[in-house]
Design a protein around this motif. Sequence first.
Motif, PDB file in Angstrom:
ATOM      1  N   PRO A 102      32.306  28.583  16.602  1.00 29.35           N
ATOM      2  CA  PRO A 102      32.376  29.905  15.980  1.00 29.35           C
ATOM      3  C   PRO A 102      33.651  30.579  16.474  1.00 29.35           C
ATOM      4  N   SER A 103      33.947  31.746  15.954  1.00 28.22           N
ATOM      5  CA  SER A 103      35.088  32.486  16.470  1.00 28.22           C
ATOM      6  C   SER A 103      34.843  32.788  17.960  1.00 28.22           C
ATOM      7  N   ALA A 104      35.924  32.770  18.754  1.00 33.13           N
ATOM      8  CA  ALA A 104      35.785  32.863  20.216  1.00 33.13           C
ATOM      9  C   ALA A 104      35.770  34.320  20.696  1.00 33.13           C
ATOM     10  N   ASN A 105      34.761  35.062  20.232  1.00 34.13           N
ATOM     11  CA  ASN A 105      34.602  36.467  20.633  1.00 34.13           C
ATOM     12  C   ASN A 105      33.130  36.709  20.929  1.00 34.13           C
ATOM     13  N   PRO A 106      32.827  37.731  21.752  1.00 34.11           N
ATOM     14  CA  PRO A 106      31.420  38.088  21.915  1.00 34.11           C
ATOM     15  C   PRO A 106      30.842  38.447  20.549  1.00 34.11           C
ATOM     16  N   ILE A 129      35.544  41.760  17.207  1.00 31.39           N
ATOM     17  CA  ILE A 129      36.641  41.258  16.382  1.00 31.39           C
ATOM     18  C   ILE A 129      37.011  39.828  16.812  1.00 31.39           C
ATOM     19  N   SER A 130      37.323  38.986  15.845  1.00 27.27           N
ATOM     20  CA  SER A 130      37.730  37.608  16.165  1.00 27.27           C
ATOM     21  C   SER A 130      39.098  37.591  16.842  1.00 27.27           C
ATOM     22  N   PRO A 131      39.311  36.614  17.763  1.00 29.24           N
ATOM     23  CA  PRO A 131      40.586  36.526  18.485  1.00 29.24           C
ATOM     24  C   PRO A 131      41.652  35.769  17.706  1.00 29.24           C
ATOM     25  N   ALA A 141      27.433  31.878  25.781  1.00 26.91           N
ATOM     26  CA  ALA A 141      28.701  32.539  26.124  1.00 26.91           C
ATOM     27  C   ALA A 141      29.008  33.694  25.177  1.00 26.91           C
ATOM     28  N   LYS A 142      28.680  33.525  23.923  1.00 27.02           N
ATOM     29  CA  LYS A 142      28.978  34.564  22.923  1.00 27.02           C
ATOM     30  C   LYS A 142      27.896  35.633  22.857  1.00 27.02           C
ATOM     31  N   GLU A 143      26.751  35.363  23.535  1.00 23.43           N
ATOM     32  CA  GLU A 143      25.548  36.201  23.383  1.00 23.43           C
ATOM     33  C   GLU A 143      25.209  36.313  21.905  1.00 23.43           C
ATOM     34  N   ARG A 144      25.231  35.161  21.274  1.00 22.87           N
ATOM     35  CA  ARG A 144      25.024  35.089  19.829  1.00 22.87           C
ATOM     36  C   ARG A 144      23.584  34.666  19.546  1.00 22.87           C
ATOM     37  N   PRO A 145      22.900  35.344  18.608  1.00 24.53           N
ATOM     38  CA  PRO A 145      21.531  34.930  18.287  1.00 24.53           C
ATOM     39  C   PRO A 145      21.526  33.545  17.655  1.00 24.53           C
TER      40      PRO A 145
END
Length: 318
Positions: A134-138, A142-144, A47-51
């Motif tokens: 993690p923080s709920a941002n792509p 910036i973190s929400p 969802a975050k497209e996080r590595p």
Amino acid sequence: MAEIGNDILKAQDFLERNHLVAIPTETVYGLAANALNSIAVAKIFEAKERPTFDPLIVHTYNLKKVYDFVTEIHPSLLKLAETFWPGPLTLLLPKKEVIPNLVTSGLERVGVRIPNHPLTLNLLSQLSFPLAAPSANPFGYISPTSAEHVQKQLGEKIPYILDGGNCKVGLESTIVGEENGEIIIYRLGGLSIDDIESVVGKVSIQLNQSSNPKSPGQLKSHYAPKKPVYIGNLTQLQIKFSNFKLGAIIFGEQNFTNQNLIVKNLSSSKNYQEAAVNLFSFLRELDETDVDIIIAELLPETGLGLAINDRLRRAAVI
Ligand code: TXA
Ligand code: MG
């Protein structure tokens, strides 16, 4: 779009079925899943497209529970936990097998935090597992700090956002660990260095900025809006970019005559906590206006000013 509400039972139900739920904390909103289930955790990265080399923080609701998934807590770190939890402090602790390698990106230590938000503490106490969040941002954005921020960016990808209002700290947690008896801060955040040193004495700071960081929250370009951010002397930056529409992030009263400028004052009374609460939402708001460039001046390097400046520098292009 995600449903927004404050129904803990609903959040619990989604999480128990291995879905993602955004949760409020005092620092920033988190994107939560069952930390003990790799399938649920994998959805966070997707969802975050996080590595997957960027590990996740595990959240629980009391110190006793922490021992379910860490082997030991160094005495100085234990003092920090007892003093500042629930609060904006993440400890890196040696993990037990129950924590999937995906959570820690294969590292030996797991980041652990007890967040200080009544809704989320209540939710955590109802669950039979801790939450990786993690923080709920792509990734990289910036973190929400509000449910609306989460909705705008991840609303299509998650079923539920637990709405706990605006975050009261506004900066992510300070990350602390121990290596060879030394207490180390890896990420500046909502708990100041002074507060930490008042409990454990002198600490060292390792804010790695290389391209292969120990902790990608340390990546140089992170927490960044889409508009370019420049930091420096505001008068000089206005001259340099006189052909552009500018947004300015300021701290304390300042007068501007430039009509082509949108000004956001982090705190007109120079209160650092107020500035921390406002920083991310102001960056977002300016990002959504028609300004070409965001300019900002660093705060005095003291207390939370250090963490605020860290985020401004990471948001900046130079
Ligand atoms: O305030 C916070 O910490 C928020 C709220 C939701 O708790 N969470 C947050 O998570 O900021 P995240 O994933 O956006 O940032 C956590 C940082 C990442 O840079 C990650 O690399 C680092 O913590 N981290 C997590 N676990 C780690 C570990 N085992 N070793 C080293 N760094 C770790
Ligand atoms: Mg983050």
